[in-house]
Write a protein that holds these residues in place. Sequence first.
Motif, PDB file in Angstrom:
ATOM      1  N   UNK A  19       0.827  -1.209   0.000  1.00 31.86           N
ATOM      2  CA  UNK A  19       0.000   0.000   0.000  1.00 31.86           C
ATOM      3  C   UNK A  19       0.863   1.261   0.000  1.00 31.86           C
ATOM      4  N   UNK A  20       1.910   1.295   0.803  1.00 29.53           N
ATOM      5  CA  UNK A  20       2.769   2.481   0.842  1.00 29.53           C
ATOM      6  C   UNK A  20       3.531   2.635  -0.468  1.00 29.53           C
ATOM      7  N   UNK A  21       3.881   1.531  -1.085  1.00 29.46           N
ATOM      8  CA  UNK A  21       4.605   1.587  -2.354  1.00 29.46           C
ATOM      9  C   UNK A  21       3.729   2.187  -3.457  1.00 29.46           C
ATOM     10  N   UNK A  22       2.466   1.776  -3.531  1.00 29.22           N
ATOM     11  CA  UNK A  22       1.583   2.317  -4.564  1.00 29.22           C
ATOM     12  C   UNK A  22       1.263   3.786  -4.296  1.00 29.22           C
ATOM     13  N   UNK A  23       1.111   4.164  -3.034  1.00 34.06           N
ATOM     14  CA  UNK A  23       0.848   5.572  -2.703  1.00 34.06           C
ATOM     15  C   UNK A  23       2.048   6.431  -3.069  1.00 34.06           C
ATOM     16  N   UNK A  24       3.239   5.932  -2.811  1.00 36.90           N
ATOM     17  CA  UNK A  24       4.449   6.691  -3.140  1.00 36.90           C
ATOM     18  C   UNK A  24       4.589   6.833  -4.653  1.00 36.90           C
ATOM     19  N   UNK A  25       4.217   5.809  -5.398  1.00 45.25           N
ATOM     20  CA  UNK A  25       4.283   5.855  -6.856  1.00 45.25           C
ATOM     21  C   UNK A  25       3.314   6.891  -7.409  1.00 45.25           C
ATOM     22  N   UNK A  26       2.086   6.938  -6.869  1.00 44.37           N
ATOM     23  CA  UNK A  26       1.106   7.941  -7.300  1.00 44.37           C
ATOM     24  C   UNK A  26       1.588   9.355  -6.982  1.00 44.37           C
ATOM     25  N   UNK A  27       2.221   9.507  -5.837  1.00 48.26           N
ATOM     26  CA  UNK A  27       2.719  10.812  -5.429  1.00 48.26           C
ATOM     27  C   UNK A  27       3.828  11.275  -6.375  1.00 48.26           C
ATOM     28  N   UNK A  28       4.702  10.369  -6.778  1.00 47.51           N
ATOM     29  CA  UNK A  28       5.764  10.717  -7.715  1.00 47.51           C
ATOM     30  C   UNK A  28       5.197  11.096  -9.078  1.00 47.51           C
TER      31      UNK A  28
END
Length: 145
Positions: A19-28
């Motif tokens: 979940x944190x990985x996908x959120x970080x990807x969206x943020x980037x």
Amino acid sequence: MNLVTLLPFIVLIGAMFLMTRSAKKKQQQAVQMRDQMQPGTGIRTIGGMYATVKEVHDDTVLLEVAPGVHAVYAKNAVGAVLEADEYNRIVHGDGDLKSDTPVVPDDASELTEAAEDVKIDLGKKDDADDVEAKDAKAEGDTEAK
């Protein structure tokens, strides 16, 4: 310790990592999209306002929200950078409208006219009904005497 005991914790940690990985990807992706803004680009703010970028600074952008009307916004307030044809279609109404596209009237009163005359029984008596019942009861009491 038993492996069966640790299995729920391992699954929970794995889910949190994903979940944190996908959120970080969206943020980037959002940061990259905002860095693509250039003067003349059409954007939509997170509040739903469409504007044209006039100047781009480190943390802010100068937007033309209407002809001759400029406003300074934080870069984080930009929700989407739009393609030129999409921006023109939305803002200026350029482009082809499909014939099956529903047209909403400016005055929606015709949609509510029929509903105004309908009374819904909620199981409560109106004040007028209460007054009539009290009057009838009072008349009945006076006739009985």
